[in-house]
Design a protein around this motif. Structure first.
Motif, PDB file in Angstrom:
ATOM      1  N   LYS A  43       0.845  -1.193   0.000  1.00  0.00           N
ATOM      2  CA  LYS A  43       0.000   0.000   0.000  1.00  0.00           C
ATOM      3  C   LYS A  43       0.884   1.249   0.000  1.00  0.00           C
ATOM      4  O   LYS A  43       1.876   1.321   0.727  1.00  0.00           O
ATOM      5  CB  LYS A  43      -0.898   0.036   1.236  1.00  0.00           C
ATOM      6  N   ILE A  44       0.538   2.223  -0.820  1.00  0.00           N
ATOM      7  CA  ILE A  44       1.250   3.491  -0.772  1.00  0.00           C
ATOM      8  C   ILE A  44       0.883   4.198   0.534  1.00  0.00           C
ATOM      9  O   ILE A  44      -0.302   4.435   0.813  1.00  0.00           O
ATOM     10  CB  ILE A  44       0.898   4.395  -1.970  1.00  0.00           C
ATOM     11  N   VAL A  45       1.888   4.535   1.330  1.00  0.00           N
ATOM     12  CA  VAL A  45       1.628   5.237   2.588  1.00  0.00           C
ATOM     13  C   VAL A  45       2.067   6.697   2.523  1.00  0.00           C
ATOM     14  O   VAL A  45       1.813   7.465   3.451  1.00  0.00           O
ATOM     15  CB  VAL A  45       2.305   4.535   3.776  1.00  0.00           C
ATOM     16  N   GLY A  46       2.714   7.100   1.440  1.00  0.00           N
ATOM     17  CA  GLY A  46       3.130   8.481   1.292  1.00  0.00           C
ATOM     18  C   GLY A  46       3.913   8.690   0.009  1.00  0.00           C
ATOM     19  O   GLY A  46       4.489   7.748  -0.546  1.00  0.00           O
ATOM     20  N   THR A  51      17.298   4.805   3.421  1.00  0.00           N
ATOM     21  CA  THR A  51      16.728   5.522   2.289  1.00  0.00           C
ATOM     22  C   THR A  51      16.190   6.854   2.781  1.00  0.00           C
ATOM     23  O   THR A  51      15.466   6.908   3.777  1.00  0.00           O
ATOM     24  CB  THR A  51      15.586   4.704   1.644  1.00  0.00           C
ATOM     25  N   ASP A  52      16.546   7.941   2.104  1.00  0.00           N
ATOM     26  CA  ASP A  52      16.135   9.276   2.543  1.00  0.00           C
ATOM     27  C   ASP A  52      14.610   9.398   2.499  1.00  0.00           C
ATOM     28  O   ASP A  52      13.988   9.198   1.453  1.00  0.00           O
ATOM     29  CB  ASP A  52      16.783  10.314   1.621  1.00  0.00           C
ATOM     30  N   SER A  53      14.020   9.766   3.632  1.00  0.00           N
ATOM     31  CA  SER A  53      12.554   9.896   3.704  1.00  0.00           C
ATOM     32  C   SER A  53      12.065  11.275   3.273  1.00  0.00           C
ATOM     33  O   SER A  53      10.853  11.518   3.236  1.00  0.00           O
ATOM     34  CB  SER A  53      12.071   9.595   5.123  1.00  0.00           C
ATOM     35  N   GLU A  68       6.820   8.272  10.859  1.00  0.00           N
ATOM     36  CA  GLU A  68       5.525   8.447  10.201  1.00  0.00           C
ATOM     37  C   GLU A  68       5.259   7.313   9.213  1.00  0.00           C
ATOM     38  O   GLU A  68       4.189   6.701   9.211  1.00  0.00           O
ATOM     39  CB  GLU A  68       5.485   9.775   9.438  1.00  0.00           C
ATOM     40  N   LEU A  69       6.230   7.045   8.377  1.00  0.00           N
ATOM     41  CA  LEU A  69       6.044   6.052   7.323  1.00  0.00           C
ATOM     42  C   LEU A  69       5.810   4.652   7.886  1.00  0.00           C
ATOM     43  O   LEU A  69       5.123   3.832   7.276  1.00  0.00           O
ATOM     44  CB  LEU A  69       7.259   6.041   6.398  1.00  0.00           C
TER      45      LEU A  69
END
Length: 341
Positions: free
Chosen positions: A196-199, A264-266, A273-274
């Motif tokens: 699922k895309i969360v952001g 990995t750069d958020s 959050e992610l």
């Protein structure tokens, strides 16, 4: 009164998940969405040793076709000796030289450039985006083999790839992708957790006034690509995509796949959050606000733009002269080409 704090959320990432993000592992499954690419695998160990050795040393030949030559302009009257004479005594016996230790790879890179035109390089995972300062065009566009050597040698991201590759026992590969000018405003990072895309977030940390009006259109494209292309073809359920959506916003290009991990750069999110966002059908596409201030107003990769090689060169008049002459020659050639158009 006890201080309040938020515990870091656990984000497990296995060795296999990291390896699944190696370019050659996923490229064939997404080939129609990726710019034309050539993969050289495995590269000879001498090439990796060349990238790991101190300093930036280029081949001292092919002067008729390359301005990136290790031979400075001779000036015996002023005390400057020929490069081959003056520098030979300083070279260590174990120094790796492209034309001596991996000539086949050197020629293979030249052939790929002749076939594809300008290319942009990367290793297993990373592109040397942090080293664009070393090329006068300030991009990863390479029109000759020595530009590739310069970028890879000057990049901290490539150093990280080498460290991870050694730790995990991976074969190293050199990826040469056909270069095209990307509009940085249209690069996006998509975070997928448990399918699922969360952001999603823009990658370039600058304000672009037209992006907000495109939010729904962009999210539709992200949803379609993730659901119909990425999830069915990538072995992990959690991953991070770098996508490029050029005008007229009807096609998505896959630039890279990264592990869903703190390394990995958020970007505009935090990893807490992610890791904890409730997965829903809708998600947030974060964009830089108009009043762009603080860390988001800084130049991308600025933390890597004064590398050790330049600091070392500043302490060595001969070395800084060499770098200056290489850059000057390229600028002169570009000016000549511009004048002739």
């Amino acid at each position: 009164m006890p201080e309040s704090y938020s515990a870091l959320s656990e984000i497990p990432c296995t060795k296999e998940q990291v390896e699944n993000c190696i370019f050659s592992k996923w490229y064939s499954r997404f080939k129609s969405h990726v710019p034309i690419t050539r993969i050289i695998k495995p590269v000879p160990p001498e090439f990796i040793q060349y990238l790991e050795q101190d300093g930036i040393k280029l081949p001292p030949v092919e002067q008729e076709t390359s301005i990136y030559t290790s031979e400075p302009v001779g000036n015996q009257a002023n005390g400057y000796s020929d490069w081959e004479g003056a520098r030979e005594e300083e070279q260590h016996e174990d120094e790796i030289k492209p034309l001596v230790h991996f000539p086949e790879l050197h020629n293979q890179i030249k052939q790929i450039i002749a076939e594809l035109g300008p290319v942009t390089p990367k290793l297993n995972w990373s592109s040397p985006r942090d080293a664009v300062w070393i090329l006068p065009n300030n991009t990863t566009k390479c029109t000759e083999v020595n530009e590739i050597y310069l970028l890879l040698n000057a990049s901290n991201y490539i150093v990280h790839d080498l460290e991870v590759g050694h730790q995990q026992g991976n074969e190293f590969e050199l990826v040469l992708r056909q270069w095209f000018a990307l509009n940085p405003a249209l690069e996006f990072r998509i975070f997928v957790r448990d399918s699922k895309i969360v952001g999603a977030t823009q990658r370039d940390l600058n304000y672009y006034d037209y992006l907000e009006s495109l939010t729904h259109q962009l999210k539709d494209l992200f949803d379609e690509f993730v659901e119909e292309t990425a999830i069915p073809n990538f072995p992990d359920k959690s991953f991070v995509l770098d996508l490029y959506v050029p005008r007229p916003f009807d096609k998505v290009y896959l630039i890279d796949i990264n592990p869903f991990a703190r390394k990995t750069d958020s970007l505009l999110f935090s990893w807490n959050e992610l890791a904890t966002i409730e997965a829903q059908d809708d998600y947030e596409l974060r964009l830089i606000p108009k009043n762009n201030v603080g860390r988001f107003a800084s130049k991308e990769h600025s933390e890597n733009q004064v590398p050790k090689d330049v600091v070392d060169a500043s302490l060595d008049p001969g070395a800084i002269k060499e770098l200056a002459e290489q850059w000057t020659k390229l600028l002169e050639r570009q000016q000549e080409e511009s004048d002739s158009e």
